[in-house]
Scaffold this active site. Structure first.
Site, PDB file in Angstrom:
ATOM      1  N   CYS A 382      43.488  37.813  38.028  1.00 24.36           N
ATOM      2  CA  CYS A 382      44.018  38.325  36.758  1.00 24.36           C
ATOM      3  C   CYS A 382      45.402  38.948  36.947  1.00 24.36           C
ATOM      4  O   CYS A 382      46.392  38.231  37.006  1.00 24.36           O
ATOM      5  CB  CYS A 382      43.021  39.284  36.130  1.00 24.36           C
ATOM      6  SG  CYS A 382      43.230  39.416  34.357  1.00 24.36           S
ATOM      7  N   HIS A 516      37.986  36.550  35.979  1.00 23.10           N
ATOM      8  CA  HIS A 516      37.359  37.419  36.995  1.00 23.10           C
ATOM      9  C   HIS A 516      36.105  36.760  37.560  1.00 23.10           C
ATOM     10  O   HIS A 516      34.993  37.009  37.067  1.00 23.10           O
ATOM     11  CB  HIS A 516      36.981  38.762  36.372  1.00 23.10           C
ATOM     12  CG  HIS A 516      38.154  39.599  35.997  1.00 23.10           C
ATOM     13  ND1 HIS A 516      38.719  40.508  36.859  1.00 23.10           N
ATOM     14  CD2 HIS A 516      38.896  39.641  34.866  1.00 23.10           C
ATOM     15  CE1 HIS A 516      39.750  41.092  36.266  1.00 23.10           C
ATOM     16  NE2 HIS A 516      39.874  40.577  35.053  1.00 23.10           N
ATOM     17  N   GLU A 518      34.508  37.438  40.109  1.00 22.64           N
ATOM     18  CA  GLU A 518      33.593  38.400  40.763  1.00 22.64           C
ATOM     19  C   GLU A 518      32.402  38.780  39.892  1.00 22.64           C
ATOM     20  O   GLU A 518      31.354  39.160  40.410  1.00 22.64           O
ATOM     21  CB  GLU A 518      34.356  39.658  41.205  1.00 22.64           C
ATOM     22  CG  GLU A 518      34.901  40.561  40.100  1.00 22.64           C
ATOM     23  CD  GLU A 518      36.304  40.188  39.625  1.00 22.64           C
ATOM     24  OE1 GLU A 518      36.670  38.996  39.764  1.00 22.64           O
ATOM     25  OE2 GLU A 518      37.006  41.080  39.107  1.00 22.64           O
TER      26      GLU A 518
HETATM   27  N1  GLN Z   1      47.075  43.979  32.691  1.00 24.41           N
HETATM   28  C1  GLN Z   1      46.901  42.567  32.659  1.00 24.41           C
HETATM   29  C2  GLN Z   1      46.593  42.067  31.261  1.00 24.41           C
HETATM   30  O1  GLN Z   1      46.207  42.824  30.421  1.00 24.41           O
HETATM   31  C3  GLN Z   1      45.853  42.100  33.633  1.00 24.41           C
HETATM   32  C4  GLN Z   1      44.486  42.541  33.272  1.00 24.41           C
HETATM   33  C5  GLN Z   1      43.503  42.397  34.393  1.00 24.41           C
HETATM   34  O2  GLN Z   1      43.875  42.256  35.547  1.00 24.41           O
HETATM   35  N2  GLN Z   1      42.215  42.475  34.096  1.00 24.41           N
HETATM   36  O3  GLN Z   1      46.726  40.910  30.986  1.00 24.41           O
END
Ligand code: GLN
Length: 543
Positions: A382, A516, A518
């Site tokens: 992400c 994600h 995970e």
């Molecule tokens: N801050 C970034 C976004 O909002 C990444 C978010 C994250 O890593 N979950 O897109």
């Protein structure tokens, strides 16, 4: 009719109520029962989405897009089944619902009170959306005696009374402190905690006693006498070196057997299959080859803030017979250093996980640059994908003011706000001014993978579904120039609009994902990206 098990906690917080609830669920599932676990969190936040992961642990995201307490992650990992957005609620949400109903006039002008309005709202949550579960396990967050918990305890007391006491069991997780000077486990705090529950009309039916050494028969008898509980239901929950050994421990202590006896269910007709748990415990203890991974994070060593990531890495490590060591690297500490090489000595794999906000991002990008230039396996999750793109845009493509609009405006917006996407068949729109709570792209979305990619060789399928939690995304206006420099988008939303996976050519393993993975790893089904990343790290270490 479903049987209900209410799990409460006493004496101190952090006793692992969530783990206990998950373990009881896993044991009942191992006997073939259909189980559902729900979490009631008394705090006043509407949801955990905007709570600090440092204080409260990670925000866990369900398949259907709810931002929930990290305990739901334990439930999923222990039960190998998805939780739902309807499996977790906070005090704040309960009061919010009640107040909204009052505003709508649903109470027809009646006085709105804790009993029955708030308690009814809680009871409605406990029973909503069930599909013929044999057991519903309800964990009540907090510690008995907290002001916030009061109305929740009242609601579960009423619930047990409504469905008939024999259909509800109260399990209290408590602590027996060990006093070194007298070499004794002390039962008094537990006695008080059980009494405190009793004052609220709840008689505990079983105690799970957290302790550092086994409880003697005399201590069990004493607890049974003072707490008004059968001695065989005073269960020692001795510390384990690995949480996945809890099912074996509780099974040997007879927890599931006693639960079935309580509900008058014949255990012979539901014999347990504990094989997979026994095999897992063996696998955990037999790992051999060493591999050293660095996690570059904002908070330093805060494994609860990155719970699922930590778990997913271990699931894969055990599965690949690797003795994985994680080095938590505080991103900010890298920022002042001229040469970061010593930090990554012996490290053969680097991860930058999800994150929000600017703090530490310079350090994270330094680490990404180090992995990219030195051919060290890199996995960006992400924010870790977004920062990899910024690093690449600045240092390879030469766009010096490349940045994310999350914290710089104006800039060359290589990561920018996604303004629209389709969610559950409807068009969602966001703007720079949208609320911080509840405005993320959340939950499971499909992704189509390019056939010749590293990602495809990992997943071995064309389509995947992964869970998301982000507001910003890669700006595809720059895609062409990245490609000509060796950075490729190898996964996208099926309509081709949203980039989901990036990878670098001519690098042993450089992968970034907008989702994600995970959240979907379990000890019995490790996620293939983590397994492949660790294998790449092993190779990089000469293994
Ligand atoms: N801050 C970034 C976004 O909002 C990444 C978010 C994250 O890593 N979950 O897109």
């Amino acid at each position: 009719m479903s049987k209900y098990i209410f799990v409460t906690g006493g004496v101190v917080s952090s006793l692992g109520k969530g783990m206990s609830a998950a373990t009881i669920g896993a044991l009942l599932k191992a006997r073939g029962f259909k189980v559902r676990i729900r979490k009631l969190d008394p705090y006043l936040n509407i949801d955990p989405g905007t709570m600090s992961p440092l204080q409260h642990g990670e925000v866990y995201v369900t398949e259907d897009g709810a931002e929930t307490d990290l305990d739901l992650g334990h439930y999923e990992r222990f039960l190998s089944q998805n939780s739902h957005s309807t499996d977790s609620i906070s005090g704040g949400k309960i009061y919010y619902n009640v107040l909204m109903k009052e505003r709508r006039g649903d109470y027809l002008g009646a006085t709105v009170q804790m009993i029955p309005n708030v308690t009814d709202e809680i009871k409605e949550f406990i029973s909503s959306g069930l599909v013929e579960e044999d057991f519903v396990i309800c964990e009540v967050g907090g510690t008995v005696g907290d002001i916030e918990s009061l109305v929740f305890l009242e609601a579960i007391r009423q619930y047990a009374n409504d469905i008939g006491r024999k259909n509800a069991m109260f399990i209290h997780v408590t602590l027996l402190p060990y006093i070194e000077t007298v070499k004794e486990l002390k039962t008094k705090p537990t006695q008080h905690s059980v009494k405190n529950l009793l004052e609220k009309g709840i008689q505990a039916d079983m105690l799970l006693c957290r302790c550092i050494k086994n409880i003697s028969e005399a201590e069990r008898a004493k607890l049974a006498l003072f707490c008004n509980i059968e001695k065989s239901n005073i269960i020692p929950a001795v510390d384990v070196d690995n949480v996945y050994k809890l099912p074996n421990l509780y099974y040997s202590a007879g927890v599931d057997q006693r639960v079935l006896e309580y509900f008058n269910i014949k255990s012979e007709e539901h014999s347990p299959n504990m094989q997979k748990w026994e095999e897992l415990a063996k696998r955990i203890d037999s790992v051999k080859e060493k591999v050293n991974i660095a996690l570059v994070v904002k908070y330093g060593d805060a494994s609860d803030a990155y719970k699922s990531l930590n778990e997913a890495l271990h699931h894969s490590a055990w599965d690949e017979n690797l003795d994985m060591q994680i080095k938590w690297v505080n991103a900010e500490s890298l920022e002042k250093m001229q040469d970061i090489t010593p930090v990554f000595e012996k490290i053969t794999g680097i991860i930058v996980p999800g994150g929000f906000g600017e703090r530490g991002t310079v350090g994270k990008m330094k680490a990404i640059n180090y992995a990219r230039v030195n051919n060290i396996p890199y996995f960006g999750i992400c924010f870790g994908l977004q920062l990899a793109i910024i690093e690449f845009a600045r240092n390879v493509v030469g766009i010096k003011n490349a940045n994310t609009t999350e914290f710089e405006h104006p800039c060359s917006p290589v990561i920018s706000l996604m303004t629209e996407w389709i969610s559950k068949g409807e068009l969602e729109k966001r703007s720079q001014n949208s609320d911080k709570g509840g405005t993320l792209r959340l939950g499971s979305y499909p992704c189509k993978i390019v056939e010749t990619s590293l990602a495809h060789s990992i997943y071995k399928v064309d389509f995947i579904h992964e869970r998301h939690r982000h507001r910003y995304e890669m700006n595809t206006n720059y895609e062409e120039i990245y490609r000509s420099n060796g950075l490729y988008v190898t996964g996208r939303s099926p309509d081709g609009v949203l980039p989901e996976i990036i990878e670098l050519k001519n690098h042993p393993f450089f992968l970034g994902v907008q989702f994600h993975p995970e959240f979907k790893s379990t000890p019995f089904k490790p996620h293939p990206i983590f397994s492949n990343f660790l294998l790449a790290a092993k190779r990089a270490g000469g293994g």
